[in-house]
Design a protein around this motif. Structure first.
Motif, PDB file in Angstrom:
ATOM      1  N   GLY A  95      13.399  29.099  40.179  1.00 51.45           N
ATOM      2  CA  GLY A  95      12.598  28.305  40.326  1.00 51.45           C
ATOM      3  C   GLY A  95      12.660  26.753  39.355  1.00 51.45           C
ATOM      4  O   GLY A  95      11.524  26.124  39.391  1.00 51.45           O
ATOM      5  N   ALA A  96      13.566  26.759  38.900  1.00 47.62           N
ATOM      6  CA  ALA A  96      14.003  25.532  38.021  1.00 47.62           C
ATOM      7  C   ALA A  96      14.028  24.173  38.812  1.00 47.62           C
ATOM      8  O   ALA A  96      14.454  24.179  39.926  1.00 47.62           O
ATOM      9  CB  ALA A  96      15.221  25.613  37.177  1.00 47.62           C
ATOM     10  N   LEU A  97      13.225  23.400  38.255  1.00 48.93           N
ATOM     11  CA  LEU A  97      13.176  22.090  39.239  1.00 48.93           C
ATOM     12  C   LEU A  97      14.633  21.334  38.958  1.00 48.93           C
ATOM     13  O   LEU A  97      15.096  21.161  37.885  1.00 48.93           O
ATOM     14  CB  LEU A  97      12.201  21.033  38.556  1.00 48.93           C
ATOM     15  N   VAL A  98      14.759  20.608  40.010  1.00 47.19           N
ATOM     16  CA  VAL A  98      16.079  19.830  40.286  1.00 47.19           C
ATOM     17  C   VAL A  98      15.698  18.286  39.917  1.00 47.19           C
ATOM     18  O   VAL A  98      15.178  17.704  40.407  1.00 47.19           O
ATOM     19  CB  VAL A  98      16.791  20.071  41.385  1.00 47.19           C
ATOM     20  N   GLU A  99      16.312  17.803  38.621  1.00 47.58           N
ATOM     21  CA  GLU A  99      16.273  16.442  38.317  1.00 47.58           C
ATOM     22  C   GLU A  99      16.870  15.672  39.278  1.00 47.58           C
ATOM     23  O   GLU A  99      18.140  15.924  39.380  1.00 47.58           O
ATOM     24  CB  GLU A  99      16.474  16.253  36.994  1.00 47.58           C
ATOM     25  N   LYS A 100      16.094  14.640  39.859  1.00 44.80           N
ATOM     26  CA  LYS A 100      17.166  13.507  40.780  1.00 44.80           C
ATOM     27  C   LYS A 100      16.803  12.100  40.423  1.00 44.80           C
ATOM     28  O   LYS A 100      15.784  12.044  39.791  1.00 44.80           O
ATOM     29  CB  LYS A 100      16.680  13.697  42.296  1.00 44.80           C
ATOM     30  N   TRP A 101      17.682  11.108  40.716  1.00 43.24           N
ATOM     31  CA  TRP A 101      17.585  10.125  40.211  1.00 43.24           C
ATOM     32  C   TRP A 101      16.502   9.161  41.290  1.00 43.24           C
ATOM     33  O   TRP A 101      16.694   9.618  42.405  1.00 43.24           O
ATOM     34  CB  TRP A 101      18.779   8.884  40.530  1.00 43.24           C
ATOM     35  N   PRO A 102      15.544   8.872  40.929  1.00 42.50           N
ATOM     36  CA  PRO A 102      14.393   8.136  41.838  1.00 42.50           C
ATOM     37  C   PRO A 102      15.071   7.068  42.932  1.00 42.50           C
ATOM     38  O   PRO A 102      14.645   7.028  43.954  1.00 42.50           O
ATOM     39  CB  PRO A 102      13.498   7.603  40.902  1.00 42.50           C
TER      40      PRO A 102
END
Length: 91
Positions: free
Chosen positions: A47-54
């Motif tokens: 369930g780790a969140l995936v960091e994405k460039w906004p």
């Protein structure tokens, strides 16, 4: 350590990317870090969140299976000659 299956979905089919898209860019990043795609990453990392460039929606940072990290640029990183190496899975 038990060989517990974390209920990871298995893909029904796999094809190769034919051309570059934002989806192919993100798949390239997941596969470079050792995962099939975002679904497998979330299942393995529980369930780790995936960091994405906004600005672009591209993956920004991924934790590899050996717990080291990959950091990605907000710009395209999948070179044209790498596109056909990217695997696209269907579930």
């Amino acid at each position: 350590m038990s060989s517990a299956n974390y209920n990871i979905s298995k893909p029904k089919s796999m094809s190769r990317a034919k051309g570059w898209t934002a989806e192919v860019e993100n798949l390239f990043r997941f596969q470079q870090a050792g995962y099939r795609d975002e679904l497998e990453y979330i299942q393995v990392k529980q369930g780790a969140l995936v960091e994405k460039w906004p600005q672009t929606g591209y993956v920004k940072k991924l934790q590899r299976r050996d717990n080291t990290f990959y950091y990605y640029s907000r710009k395209r990183e999948c070179a044209e000659h790498e596109v056909n190496k990217v695997k696209v899975y269907a579930y």
